[in-house]
Design a protein around this motif. Structure first.
Motif, PDB file in Angstrom:
ATOM      1  N   MET A   1       0.821  -1.032   0.160  1.00  0.00           N
ATOM      2  CA  MET A   1      -0.025  -0.057  -0.100  1.00  0.00           C
ATOM      3  C   MET A   1       1.009   1.137   0.079  1.00  0.00           C
ATOM      4  O   MET A   1       1.861   1.306   0.909  1.00  0.00           O
ATOM      5  N   LYS A   2       0.493   2.143  -1.001  1.00  0.00           N
ATOM      6  CA  LYS A   2       1.359   3.426  -0.949  1.00  0.00           C
ATOM      7  C   LYS A   2       0.885   4.326   0.023  1.00  0.00           C
ATOM      8  O   LYS A   2      -0.223   4.703   0.251  1.00  0.00           O
ATOM      9  N   THR A   3       1.763   4.910   0.878  1.00  0.00           N
ATOM     10  CA  THR A   3       1.635   5.939   2.087  1.00  0.00           C
ATOM     11  C   THR A   3       2.210   7.392   1.623  1.00  0.00           C
ATOM     12  O   THR A   3       1.815   8.110   2.067  1.00  0.00           O
ATOM     13  N   HIS A   4       3.097   7.367   0.671  1.00  0.00           N
ATOM     14  CA  HIS A   4       3.814   8.562   0.484  1.00  0.00           C
ATOM     15  C   HIS A   4       4.604   8.470  -0.897  1.00  0.00           C
ATOM     16  O   HIS A   4       4.684   7.256  -1.086  1.00  0.00           O
ATOM     17  N   ARG A   5       4.941   9.200  -1.678  1.00  0.00           N
ATOM     18  CA  ARG A   5       5.617   9.148  -2.742  1.00  0.00           C
ATOM     19  C   ARG A   5       6.851   8.025  -2.738  1.00  0.00           C
ATOM     20  O   ARG A   5       7.140   7.672  -3.940  1.00  0.00           O
ATOM     21  N   SER A   6       7.323   8.130  -1.790  1.00  0.00           N
ATOM     22  CA  SER A   6       8.603   7.147  -1.680  1.00  0.00           C
ATOM     23  C   SER A   6       8.548   6.184  -0.636  1.00  0.00           C
ATOM     24  O   SER A   6       9.492   5.534  -0.301  1.00  0.00           O
ATOM     25  N   PHE A   7       7.146   5.801  -0.173  1.00  0.00           N
ATOM     26  CA  PHE A   7       7.070   4.653   0.839  1.00  0.00           C
ATOM     27  C   PHE A   7       5.824   3.647   0.394  1.00  0.00           C
ATOM     28  O   PHE A   7       4.821   4.275   0.150  1.00  0.00           O
ATOM     29  N   LEU A   8       6.377   2.597   0.748  1.00  0.00           N
ATOM     30  CA  LEU A   8       5.045   1.444   0.478  1.00  0.00           C
ATOM     31  C   LEU A   8       5.243   0.760   1.902  1.00  0.00           C
ATOM     32  O   LEU A   8       6.238   0.430   2.336  1.00  0.00           O
ATOM     33  N   ILE A   9       4.050   0.184   2.259  1.00  0.00           N
ATOM     34  CA  ILE A   9       4.026  -0.564   3.325  1.00  0.00           C
ATOM     35  C   ILE A   9       3.272  -1.919   3.152  1.00  0.00           C
ATOM     36  O   ILE A   9       2.363  -1.945   1.897  1.00  0.00           O
ATOM     37  N   ASN A  10       3.474  -2.748   3.975  1.00  0.00           N
ATOM     38  CA  ASN A  10       2.670  -4.217   3.969  1.00  0.00           C
ATOM     39  C   ASN A  10       1.654  -3.900   5.254  1.00  0.00           C
ATOM     40  O   ASN A  10       1.954  -3.739   6.322  1.00  0.00           O
ATOM     41  N   PRO A  11       0.422  -3.925   4.730  1.00  0.00           N
ATOM     42  CA  PRO A  11      -0.807  -3.699   5.693  1.00  0.00           C
ATOM     43  C   PRO A  11      -0.946  -4.589   6.962  1.00  0.00           C
ATOM     44  O   PRO A  11      -1.350  -4.275   7.931  1.00  0.00           O
ATOM     45  N   ASN A  12      -0.374  -5.848   6.614  1.00  0.00           N
ATOM     46  CA  ASN A  12      -0.228  -6.734   7.746  1.00  0.00           C
ATOM     47  C   ASN A  12       0.696  -6.641   8.755  1.00  0.00           C
ATOM     48  O   ASN A  12       0.438  -6.570   9.970  1.00  0.00           O
ATOM     49  N   HIS A  13       1.558  -5.315   8.668  1.00  0.00           N
ATOM     50  CA  HIS A  13       2.629  -5.184   9.724  1.00  0.00           C
ATOM     51  C   HIS A  13       2.143  -3.716  10.243  1.00  0.00           C
ATOM     52  O   HIS A  13       2.851  -3.094  11.178  1.00  0.00           O
ATOM     53  N   ASN A  39      -2.506  13.832   0.813  1.00  0.00           N
ATOM     54  CA  ASN A  39      -3.232  13.438  -0.496  1.00  0.00           C
ATOM     55  C   ASN A  39      -4.088  11.861  -0.253  1.00  0.00           C
ATOM     56  O   ASN A  39      -5.274  11.632  -0.903  1.00  0.00           O
ATOM     57  N   LEU A  40      -3.261  11.176   0.551  1.00  0.00           N
ATOM     58  CA  LEU A  40      -3.401   9.619   0.429  1.00  0.00           C
ATOM     59  C   LEU A  40      -4.179   9.319   1.894  1.00  0.00           C
ATOM     60  O   LEU A  40      -4.602   8.238   2.029  1.00  0.00           O
ATOM     61  N   GLN A  41      -4.314  10.345   2.657  1.00  0.00           N
ATOM     62  CA  GLN A  41      -4.778  10.111   4.188  1.00  0.00           C
ATOM     63  C   GLN A  41      -6.277   9.479   4.238  1.00  0.00           C
ATOM     64  O   GLN A  41      -6.479   8.338   4.767  1.00  0.00           O
ATOM     65  N   THR A  42      -7.313   9.871   3.471  1.00  0.00           N
ATOM     66  CA  THR A  42      -8.455   9.368   3.437  1.00  0.00           C
ATOM     67  C   THR A  42      -8.603   7.873   2.877  1.00  0.00           C
ATOM     68  O   THR A  42      -9.205   7.289   3.484  1.00  0.00           O
ATOM     69  N   SER A  43      -7.958   7.788   2.031  1.00  0.00           N
ATOM     70  CA  SER A  43      -7.927   6.347   1.411  1.00  0.00           C
ATOM     71  C   SER A  43      -7.326   5.364   2.134  1.00  0.00           C
ATOM     72  O   SER A  43      -7.766   4.279   2.326  1.00  0.00           O
ATOM     73  N   ILE A  44      -6.183   5.648   2.871  1.00  0.00           N
ATOM     74  CA  ILE A  44      -5.529   4.901   3.919  1.00  0.00           C
ATOM     75  C   ILE A  44      -6.226   4.679   5.012  1.00  0.00           C
ATOM     76  O   ILE A  44      -6.476   3.584   5.443  1.00  0.00           O
ATOM     77  N   LYS A  45      -6.684   5.641   5.510  1.00  0.00           N
ATOM     78  CA  LYS A  45      -7.698   5.608   6.724  1.00  0.00           C
ATOM     79  C   LYS A  45      -8.947   4.638   6.366  1.00  0.00           C
ATOM     80  O   LYS A  45      -9.273   3.876   7.540  1.00  0.00           O
ATOM     81  N   SER A  46      -9.273   4.685   5.529  1.00  0.00           N
ATOM     82  CA  SER A  46     -10.572   3.879   5.236  1.00  0.00           C
ATOM     83  C   SER A  46     -10.030   2.291   4.903  1.00  0.00           C
ATOM     84  O   SER A  46     -10.998   1.394   5.176  1.00  0.00           O
TER      85      SER A  46
END
Length: 54
Positions: A1-13, A39-46
């Motif tokens: 999941m993209k959280t920032h233009r230079s960061f990706l995370i695994n939502p399981n962690h 710009n990505l806060q609302t989609s990530i929070k959901s």
């Protein structure tokens, strides 16, 4: 999941959201804080469970 233009995370962690200096971060454990772009806060929070620690 993209959280920032230079960061990706695994939502399981995902541990929790943190707010510091009016900016949103994701706590991944092990002392790692990943920034979340405005710009990505609302989609990530959901997609992730809402837990915050100020």
């Amino acid at each position: 999941m993209k959280t920032h233009r230079s960061f990706l995370i695994n939502p399981n962690h995902f541990k929790q959201f943190k707010i510091e200096n009016k900016k949103l971060y994701i706590d991944m454990g092990f002392g790692k804080k990943i920034p979340v772009s405005r710009n990505l806060q609302t989609s990530i929070k959901s997609k992730l469970p809402i837990t915050t620690n100020k």
